[in-house]
Write a protein that holds these residues in place. Structure first.
Motif, PDB file in Angstrom:
ATOM      1  N   GLY A 102      -1.289 -19.660  -2.310  1.00 37.59           N
ATOM      2  CA  GLY A 102      -2.010 -19.166  -1.271  1.00 37.59           C
ATOM      3  C   GLY A 102      -1.992 -17.326  -2.233  1.00 37.59           C
ATOM      4  O   GLY A 102      -1.053 -17.394  -2.485  1.00 37.59           O
ATOM      5  N   PHE A 103      -2.262 -15.987  -1.114  1.00 36.25           N
ATOM      6  CA  PHE A 103      -2.550 -14.770  -1.143  1.00 36.25           C
ATOM      7  C   PHE A 103      -2.503 -14.572   0.516  1.00 36.25           C
ATOM      8  O   PHE A 103      -3.027 -15.209   1.351  1.00 36.25           O
ATOM      9  CB  PHE A 103      -3.597 -14.968  -2.327  1.00 36.25           C
ATOM     10  N   TYR A 104      -2.372 -13.229   0.358  1.00 37.16           N
ATOM     11  CA  TYR A 104      -1.848 -12.271   1.398  1.00 37.16           C
ATOM     12  C   TYR A 104      -2.469 -10.925   1.192  1.00 37.16           C
ATOM     13  O   TYR A 104      -1.857 -10.630   0.218  1.00 37.16           O
ATOM     14  CB  TYR A 104      -1.371 -12.568   2.031  1.00 37.16           C
ATOM     15  N   ALA A 105      -2.860 -10.159   2.607  1.00 37.71           N
ATOM     16  CA  ALA A 105      -3.164  -8.567   2.126  1.00 37.71           C
ATOM     17  C   ALA A 105      -2.590  -7.808   3.506  1.00 37.71           C
ATOM     18  O   ALA A 105      -3.279  -8.632   4.781  1.00 37.71           O
ATOM     19  CB  ALA A 105      -4.775  -8.202   1.443  1.00 37.71           C
ATOM     20  N   ASP A 106      -1.894  -6.920   3.366  1.00 35.53           N
ATOM     21  CA  ASP A 106      -2.044  -6.304   4.652  1.00 35.53           C
ATOM     22  C   ASP A 106      -2.033  -4.890   4.290  1.00 35.53           C
ATOM     23  O   ASP A 106      -2.019  -3.607   3.807  1.00 35.53           O
ATOM     24  CB  ASP A 106      -0.232  -6.742   4.961  1.00 35.53           C
ATOM     25  N   LEU A 107      -2.621  -4.081   5.835  1.00 38.24           N
ATOM     26  CA  LEU A 107      -2.815  -2.716   5.746  1.00 38.24           C
ATOM     27  C   LEU A 107      -2.722  -2.358   7.513  1.00 38.24           C
ATOM     28  O   LEU A 107      -2.285  -2.516   8.246  1.00 38.24           O
ATOM     29  CB  LEU A 107      -3.838  -2.221   6.217  1.00 38.24           C
ATOM     30  N   VAL A 108      -1.742  -0.945   7.019  1.00 36.82           N
ATOM     31  CA  VAL A 108      -0.617  -0.164   8.177  1.00 36.82           C
ATOM     32  C   VAL A 108      -1.157   1.307   7.553  1.00 36.82           C
ATOM     33  O   VAL A 108      -1.117   2.102   6.344  1.00 36.82           O
ATOM     34  CB  VAL A 108       0.670  -0.015   7.915  1.00 36.82           C
ATOM     35  N   PHE A 109      -1.783   1.689   8.337  1.00 36.75           N
ATOM     36  CA  PHE A 109      -2.371   3.551   8.744  1.00 36.75           C
ATOM     37  C   PHE A 109      -1.681   4.322  10.386  1.00 36.75           C
ATOM     38  O   PHE A 109      -2.025   3.720  10.901  1.00 36.75           O
ATOM     39  CB  PHE A 109      -3.808   4.061   8.430  1.00 36.75           C
ATOM     40  N   SER A 110      -1.021   4.825  10.034  1.00 40.22           N
ATOM     41  CA  SER A 110      -0.940   5.063  10.841  1.00 40.22           C
ATOM     42  C   SER A 110      -0.813   7.262  10.625  1.00 40.22           C
ATOM     43  O   SER A 110      -0.005   7.689   9.097  1.00 40.22           O
ATOM     44  CB  SER A 110       0.269   4.881  11.165  1.00 40.22           C
ATOM     45  N   LYS A 111      -0.575   8.013  11.647  1.00 40.99           N
ATOM     46  CA  LYS A 111      -0.354   9.805  11.611  1.00 40.99           C
ATOM     47  C   LYS A 111       0.651  10.092  12.599  1.00 40.99           C
ATOM     48  O   LYS A 111       0.250   9.599  13.661  1.00 40.99           O
ATOM     49  CB  LYS A 111      -1.200  10.384  11.249  1.00 40.99           C
ATOM     50  N   LEU A 112       2.239   9.899  12.485  1.00 39.10           N
ATOM     51  CA  LEU A 112       3.384   9.600  13.518  1.00 39.10           C
ATOM     52  C   LEU A 112       3.166  11.335  13.624  1.00 39.10           C
ATOM     53  O   LEU A 112       3.500  12.286  12.743  1.00 39.10           O
ATOM     54  CB  LEU A 112       4.106   9.296  13.085  1.00 39.10           C
ATOM     55  N   GLY A 113       3.541  12.035  15.056  1.00 40.03           N
ATOM     56  CA  GLY A 113       4.140  13.460  15.001  1.00 40.03           C
ATOM     57  C   GLY A 113       5.650  13.240  15.805  1.00 40.03           C
ATOM     58  O   GLY A 113       5.429  12.898  17.006  1.00 40.03           O
ATOM     59  N   PHE A 114       6.125  14.339  15.369  1.00 40.61           N
ATOM     60  CA  PHE A 114       7.287  14.726  15.610  1.00 40.61           C
ATOM     61  C   PHE A 114       7.399  15.574  16.429  1.00 40.61           C
ATOM     62  O   PHE A 114       7.423  17.121  16.178  1.00 40.61           O
ATOM     63  CB  PHE A 114       7.970  14.370  14.774  1.00 40.61           C
ATOM     64  N   THR A 115       7.970  16.347  17.881  1.00 38.53           N
ATOM     65  CA  THR A 115       8.495  17.524  18.411  1.00 38.53           C
ATOM     66  C   THR A 115       9.718  17.183  17.296  1.00 38.53           C
ATOM     67  O   THR A 115      10.396  17.400  17.325  1.00 38.53           O
ATOM     68  CB  THR A 115       9.083  17.252  19.731  1.00 38.53           C
ATOM     69  N   ASN A 116      10.154  18.693  17.696  1.00 31.53           N
ATOM     70  CA  ASN A 116      11.723  20.149  17.883  1.00 31.53           C
ATOM     71  C   ASN A 116      12.214  18.742  18.405  1.00 31.53           C
ATOM     72  O   ASN A 116      13.477  18.683  17.663  1.00 31.53           O
ATOM     73  CB  ASN A 116      11.357  20.628  17.948  1.00 31.53           C
ATOM     74  N   THR A 117      12.309  18.312  19.736  1.00 34.32           N
ATOM     75  CA  THR A 117      13.263  17.402  20.002  1.00 34.32           C
ATOM     76  C   THR A 117      13.841  15.912  19.162  1.00 34.32           C
ATOM     77  O   THR A 117      15.137  15.516  19.817  1.00 34.32           O
ATOM     78  CB  THR A 117      13.193  17.432  21.894  1.00 34.32           C
TER      79      THR A 117
END
Length: 304
Positions: A102-117
């Motif tokens: 078999g074969f597979y494909a996986d996609l992840v997209f994200s945009k994470l925001g971090f506070t100064n805390t």
């Protein structure tokens, strides 16, 4: 004459019976051959397909470096939710198989925001501190595309239709990452010397797009409890200094399937952890990502 006529009738009748028996035998043989061909065709594994969309409720820990400035981060899903633009969007999985391959494909997209805390500036410069005025002190954008091949190494049959299978996998993971750290403008810091970009009220240190490819090798264990219930455990490791120092992944997923004519609808829940250690450049040009992303996954799929 009468005897000759009778003899002829007997001969013709005998030939007719023999011809009928031959035709019957040929018909039976043809039917048997057809049945054997049909049975053989049924034993050949058909193609299997699965397409899924899922959400990954990520927590993040580690460090990121932009323009030589190192920022340590440690944030839960709830903390990231406050500042992230696309926390669980654009994630999908596809798999196709036939027989043991078999074969597979996986996609992840994200945009994470971090506070100064949730971010800690590790090597502060006098007059610099992580921003309290920008929308996010640190923004981490990532696109991860993984694809590869699968091969069933062994299968163990269980009672009442249950089974366990061990797969080997070989593939590669494509990363496209960027880090932007925002700092409040204080004092008379020479931002141009550091290579920062000036904004309104704050200054930004960015890595630009960091793109690299990692080879990946791993194992996957599948256990079918019933025709409807399955659990999948997976682990892989990669990088090997090819472009990144190390990448690894571990996941567990439980799924339940509802059977319909010709296809299944599937719901799944599990946990996934993904780690990477990558760096490029040096000094004020150093860019690096040393992160572990982990958290629950929830998804839905169709199998046919």
């Amino acid at each position: 004459m009468a005897r000759e006529g009778v003899s002829r009738l007997i001969m013709v009748g005998t030939l007719g019976v023999l011809a009928g028996i031959g035709a019957f035998e040929r018909s039976a043989a043809a039917q048997q051959t057809g049945a054997e061909i049909s049975s053989a065709a049924e034993t050949v594994d058909p193609w299997r397909f699965e397409a899924a969309s899922y959400g990954w409720l990520m927590s993040a820990s580690g460090s990121m470096t932009a323009k030589g400035q190192v920022v340590a981060v440690d944030a839960s899903f709830i903390q990231l939710l406050q500042k992230s633009d696309s926390l669980i969007g654009y994630m999908g999985y596809f798999e196709a198989g036939k027989g043991r391959v078999g074969f597979y494909a996986d996609l992840v997209f994200s945009k994470l925001g971090f506070t100064n805390t949730t971010a800690n500036y590790r090597n502060p410069v006098a007059g610099l501190k992580l921003s309290t005025t920008a929308n996010a002190a640190l923004t981490y954008s990532m696109t991860i595309i993984e694809t590869g091949g699968l091969y069933e190494l062994h299968r163990w049959a269980g009672p009442e239709g249950s089974s366990t299978a061990l797969d080997g996998l070989l593939g590669f993971r494509i990363w496209n990452q960027s880090v932007d750290a925002n700092y409040d403008v204080l004092g008379t810091v020479d931002f141009s010397r550091l290579g920062f970009q000036r904004g309104i009220g704050f200054s930004t240190a960015g890595t630009g797009n960091l793109t690299w490819v990692d080879p990946v090798v791993g194992l996957r264990l599948r256990h079918q409890f019933t025709p409807a219930q399955k659990i999948v455990l997976r682990g892989d490791i990669g990088g090997f200094g090819f472009q990144s120092s190390l990448t690894w992944q571990a996941s567990a997923l439980y799924s339940y399937a509802w059977q319909f004519p010709g296809y299944q609808l599937v719901a799944g829940v599990g946990y996934r952890a993904l780690g990477v250690n990558y760096s490029t450049g040096s000094g004020n040009a150093l860019s690096a990502v040393d992160m572990v992303l982990h958290g629950p996954i929830i998804g839905a799929a169709i199998r046919f």
